[in-house]
Design a protein around this motif. Structure first.
Motif, PDB file in Angstrom:
ATOM      1  N   VAL A  88       0.715  -1.209   0.184  1.00  0.00           N
ATOM      2  CA  VAL A  88       0.305  -0.060  -0.076  1.00  0.00           C
ATOM      3  C   VAL A  88       0.962   1.273  -0.079  1.00  0.00           C
ATOM      4  O   VAL A  88       2.144   1.455   0.402  1.00  0.00           O
ATOM      5  N   PRO A  89       0.329   2.876  -0.565  1.00  0.00           N
ATOM      6  CA  PRO A  89       1.089   3.650   0.411  1.00  0.00           C
ATOM      7  C   PRO A  89       2.359   3.316   0.840  1.00  0.00           C
ATOM      8  O   PRO A  89       2.725   4.086   0.572  1.00  0.00           O
ATOM      9  N   LEU A  90       1.497   3.564   1.479  1.00  0.00           N
ATOM     10  CA  LEU A  90       2.144   3.864   3.027  1.00  0.00           C
ATOM     11  C   LEU A  90       3.524   3.093   3.136  1.00  0.00           C
ATOM     12  O   LEU A  90       5.065   3.156   3.774  1.00  0.00           O
ATOM     13  N   ARG A  91       3.555   1.268   2.606  1.00  0.00           N
ATOM     14  CA  ARG A  91       5.227   1.228   2.648  1.00  0.00           C
ATOM     15  C   ARG A  91       5.669   1.901   1.887  1.00  0.00           C
ATOM     16  O   ARG A  91       7.070   1.517   2.522  1.00  0.00           O
ATOM     17  N   LYS A  92       6.013   2.133   1.154  1.00  0.00           N
ATOM     18  CA  LYS A  92       6.889   2.884   0.085  1.00  0.00           C
ATOM     19  C   LYS A  92       7.462   3.541   0.970  1.00  0.00           C
ATOM     20  O   LYS A  92       8.068   3.623   0.792  1.00  0.00           O
ATOM     21  N   VAL A  93       6.860   4.653   1.696  1.00  0.00           N
ATOM     22  CA  VAL A  93       7.288   5.639   1.831  1.00  0.00           C
ATOM     23  C   VAL A  93       7.843   5.199   3.299  1.00  0.00           C
ATOM     24  O   VAL A  93       9.108   5.269   3.490  1.00  0.00           O
ATOM     25  N   LEU A  94       7.195   4.057   4.068  1.00  0.00           N
ATOM     26  CA  LEU A  94       8.410   3.735   5.321  1.00  0.00           C
ATOM     27  C   LEU A  94       9.658   2.865   4.344  1.00  0.00           C
ATOM     28  O   LEU A  94      10.720   2.923   4.847  1.00  0.00           O
ATOM     29  N   ILE A  95       9.941   2.554   3.298  1.00  0.00           N
ATOM     30  CA  ILE A  95      10.419   1.633   2.476  1.00  0.00           C
ATOM     31  C   ILE A  95      11.509   3.087   1.967  1.00  0.00           C
ATOM     32  O   ILE A  95      12.711   2.617   2.111  1.00  0.00           O
ATOM     33  N   ASP A  96      11.317   4.161   2.029  1.00  0.00           N
ATOM     34  CA  ASP A  96      12.242   5.164   1.748  1.00  0.00           C
ATOM     35  C   ASP A  96      12.662   5.464   2.988  1.00  0.00           C
ATOM     36  O   ASP A  96      13.734   6.061   2.919  1.00  0.00           O
ATOM     37  N   LEU A  97      11.832   5.615   3.611  1.00  0.00           N
ATOM     38  CA  LEU A  97      12.185   6.409   4.840  1.00  0.00           C
ATOM     39  C   LEU A  97      13.451   5.762   5.515  1.00  0.00           C
ATOM     40  O   LEU A  97      14.753   6.369   5.845  1.00  0.00           O
ATOM     41  N   ILE A  98      13.284   3.959   5.397  1.00  0.00           N
ATOM     42  CA  ILE A  98      14.582   3.124   5.781  1.00  0.00           C
ATOM     43  C   ILE A  98      15.505   3.322   5.063  1.00  0.00           C
ATOM     44  O   ILE A  98      17.183   3.610   5.857  1.00  0.00           O
ATOM     45  N   GLY A  99      15.878   4.145   4.219  1.00  0.00           N
ATOM     46  CA  GLY A  99      16.804   4.512   2.859  1.00  0.00           C
ATOM     47  C   GLY A  99      17.971   5.499   3.578  1.00  0.00           C
ATOM     48  O   GLY A  99      18.801   6.181   3.715  1.00  0.00           O
ATOM     49  N   TYR A 100      16.699   6.251   4.954  1.00  0.00           N
ATOM     50  CA  TYR A 100      17.638   7.426   5.509  1.00  0.00           C
ATOM     51  C   TYR A 100      18.093   6.929   7.024  1.00  0.00           C
ATOM     52  O   TYR A 100      18.631   8.001   6.944  1.00  0.00           O
ATOM     53  N   LEU A 101      18.090   6.379   7.087  1.00  0.00           N
ATOM     54  CA  LEU A 101      19.198   5.789   8.797  1.00  0.00           C
ATOM     55  C   LEU A 101      20.316   5.503   8.066  1.00  0.00           C
ATOM     56  O   LEU A 101      20.982   5.012   7.209  1.00  0.00           O
ATOM     57  N   GLU A 102      20.714   6.119   9.258  1.00  0.00           N
ATOM     58  CA  GLU A 102      22.235   5.829   9.402  1.00  0.00           C
ATOM     59  C   GLU A 102      22.686   4.335   9.899  1.00  0.00           C
ATOM     60  O   GLU A 102      21.700   3.769  10.623  1.00  0.00           O
ATOM     61  N   PRO A 103      23.739   4.051   9.660  1.00  0.00           N
ATOM     62  CA  PRO A 103      24.501   2.387   9.825  1.00  0.00           C
ATOM     63  C   PRO A 103      23.746   1.919  11.338  1.00  0.00           C
ATOM     64  O   PRO A 103      24.415   0.507  11.254  1.00  0.00           O
ATOM     65  N   ASP A 104      24.329   3.242  12.140  1.00  0.00           N
ATOM     66  CA  ASP A 104      24.128   2.606  13.689  1.00  0.00           C
ATOM     67  C   ASP A 104      22.307   2.353  13.969  1.00  0.00           C
ATOM     68  O   ASP A 104      22.011   1.964  15.135  1.00  0.00           O
ATOM     69  N   LEU A 107      17.599   8.217  13.046  1.00  0.00           N
ATOM     70  CA  LEU A 107      17.372   8.881  12.025  1.00  0.00           C
ATOM     71  C   LEU A 107      17.817  10.186  12.029  1.00  0.00           C
ATOM     72  O   LEU A 107      17.091  11.366  13.325  1.00  0.00           O
ATOM     73  N   ARG A 108      18.686  10.798  11.658  1.00  0.00           N
ATOM     74  CA  ARG A 108      19.017  12.019  12.139  1.00  0.00           C
ATOM     75  C   ARG A 108      18.970  13.171  10.592  1.00  0.00           C
ATOM     76  O   ARG A 108      19.082  14.353  11.341  1.00  0.00           O
ATOM     77  N   THR A 109      18.545  12.532  10.604  1.00  0.00           N
ATOM     78  CA  THR A 109      17.603  13.670   8.555  1.00  0.00           C
ATOM     79  C   THR A 109      16.846  14.144   9.826  1.00  0.00           C
ATOM     80  O   THR A 109      15.460  13.367   9.750  1.00  0.00           O
ATOM     81  N   PRO A 110      16.130  15.346   9.286  1.00  0.00           N
ATOM     82  CA  PRO A 110      14.586  15.914   9.799  1.00  0.00           C
ATOM     83  C   PRO A 110      13.473  15.272   9.465  1.00  0.00           C
ATOM     84  O   PRO A 110      13.771  15.085   8.157  1.00  0.00           O
ATOM     85  N   LEU A 111      12.364  14.765   9.802  1.00  0.00           N
ATOM     86  CA  LEU A 111      11.616  14.620   8.883  1.00  0.00           C
ATOM     87  C   LEU A 111      10.491  15.270   7.711  1.00  0.00           C
ATOM     88  O   LEU A 111      10.546  15.076   7.107  1.00  0.00           O
ATOM     89  N   LYS A 112      10.853  16.669   8.359  1.00  0.00           N
ATOM     90  CA  LYS A 112      10.548  17.979   7.455  1.00  0.00           C
ATOM     91  C   LYS A 112      11.042  17.668   5.841  1.00  0.00           C
ATOM     92  O   LYS A 112      10.985  17.527   4.754  1.00  0.00           O
ATOM     93  N   GLU A 113      12.225  17.470   6.171  1.00  0.00           N
ATOM     94  CA  GLU A 113      13.489  17.399   5.155  1.00  0.00           C
ATOM     95  C   GLU A 113      12.836  16.331   4.104  1.00  0.00           C
ATOM     96  O   GLU A 113      13.265  15.671   3.401  1.00  0.00           O
ATOM     97  N   VAL A 114      12.869  14.954   4.925  1.00  0.00           N
ATOM     98  CA  VAL A 114      12.522  13.907   4.413  1.00  0.00           C
ATOM     99  C   VAL A 114      11.340  13.798   3.764  1.00  0.00           C
ATOM    100  O   VAL A 114      11.424  12.889   2.330  1.00  0.00           O
ATOM    101  N   GLU A 115       9.780  14.116   4.280  1.00  0.00           N
ATOM    102  CA  GLU A 115       8.892  15.084   3.698  1.00  0.00           C
ATOM    103  C   GLU A 115       8.663  15.354   2.208  1.00  0.00           C
ATOM    104  O   GLU A 115       8.602  15.150   1.611  1.00  0.00           O
TER     105      GLU A 115
END
Length: 352
Positions: A88-104, A107-115
């Motif tokens: 569903v569309p939310l799953r795509k956003v979730l997948i995109d969000l995973i790509g912004y995680l640091e190796p540890d 999520l250090r990128t501000p959520l607004k910037e991710v949006e």
């Protein structure tokens, strides 16, 4: 532990918490427990017979395919997403969000910037982040150390309110070992503060670090499946089980001391051991529960040689009463033996 310090967690810390005990395969688990043994003079670790008979880490089975040592944090999180969530569309956003995680795992990128980058509204991004923070390893998706530790505490229903309050309100005092200040702030005894701080220090400040370091592991089965009276029977393989014990005699001698600091040290060592023993026992109970679910759900495969059914984690959660994180940890890197073949537990589940 400084709030800004989210460096890679040590091996000792990893094996000092419940998630680490569940995640590690037998040989890595044994090594980690021996590290803890150095810190606790009363802890005695007995190696699994499979190690005593000469088993060593290899680059076979474990390093091939999706269960390889090159599995990243992203790989592990995406595996959970594909197993648990519909397309569903939310799953795509979730997948995109995973790509912004640091190796540890942060999520250090501000959520607004991710949006703005992925083109979704604020509520959808918040919903995706909330889901991300329910995935294993617990604490992933946190924006700072305090949130990371709180996610881990909130996932454990046995967490005392004092522990959560300290993390929420006084984490710098924990870093400074300001016991007197903490006692005054929360109106509790030194022993209560010491127990709470010890619990906090078992948490991982960098939940993704386990996937950021090279790991050489061997495919040692911990479960065995046989056919008894026409039905599949699952058992824990004793030759793969590590055991721990507490040196009661030595402890009994020292606990007679009138030295207050020594007695507090001894009390904490005892509590640390009890915590370790409980979670090690829980580890094997979870593995056995997941194994029994697999055997029951894949009965026709084991008994009649029919193709595997498409099992999903959500159904396993409903049937076993385990949570999704526990099941994912059991599936990731753990094996069973069937007719002389070593098979990953994840083989019996399907991606959506």
């Amino acid at each position: 532990m400084k709030e800004s310090d989210t460096a890679v967690a040590t091996e000792k810390l990893h094996f000092g918490n419940a998630g680490g005990l569940m995640q590690a395969p037998p040989l890595a688990l044994t090594r980690g427990l021996h590290e803890l043994e150095l810190d606790n003079p009363f802890l005695k670790v007995t190696d699994p017979p499979v190690i005593r008979t000469g088993a060593v880490d290899t680059d076979d089975d474990w390093l091939s395919g999706e269960n390889g040592s090159d599995q990243t944090l992203d790989d592990y999180l995406l595996e959970q997403v594909y197993l648990e969530f519909r397309d569903v569309p939310l799953r795509k956003v979730l997948i995109d969000l995973i790509g912004y995680l640091e190796p540890d795992g942060y999520l250090r990128t501000p959520l607004k910037e991710v949006e703005n980058a992925i083109g979704c509204d604020h509520q959808t991004a918040q919903d995706a982040l909330a889901i991300l923070q329910t995935l294993d390893p617990t604490g992933v998706g946190a924006r700072d150390l305090r949130e990371c530790l709180l996610l881990q505490l909130d996932a454990d229903p046995s967490t005392p309110s004092l522990v959560r309050d300290i993390v929420s309100q006084a984490l710098p005092a924990v870093a400074d070992n300001a016991t007197d200040l903490l006692c005054q702030q929360f109106g509790v005894s030194v022993d209560e503060i010491s127990a709470a701080v010890a619990r906090i220090k078992r948490l991982s400040p960098a939940p993704g670090s386990y996937y950021a370091q090279p790991r050489v592991r061997t495919a040692v089965p911990e479960l065995g499946v046989t056919i008894e009276n026409g039905e599949p029977l699952v058992q824990l393989l004793r030759e793969s089980m590590v055991r721990v014990a507490f040196d009661e005699d030595y402890y009994g001698e020292l606990v007679k001391s009138r030295d207050g600091k020594l007695r507090r040290f001894l009390s904490q060592q005892r509590k640390d051991y009890d915590y370790l023993e409980f979670n090690l026992k829980k580890r094997y109970e979870i593995l056995l529960t997941v194994g029994e679910y697999i055997a029951n759900s894949q009965r026709d495969y084991f008994v009649n040689g029919e193709p595997l059914r498409k099992l999903i984690v959500r159904d396993a959660v409903a049937a076993t009463k385990l949570n999704a994180g526990q099941i994912h940890r059991a599936l990731n890197g753990h094996y069973l033996r069937w007719q002389g073949e070593t098979m990953p537990l994840s083989k019996f589940f399907s991606h959506r």
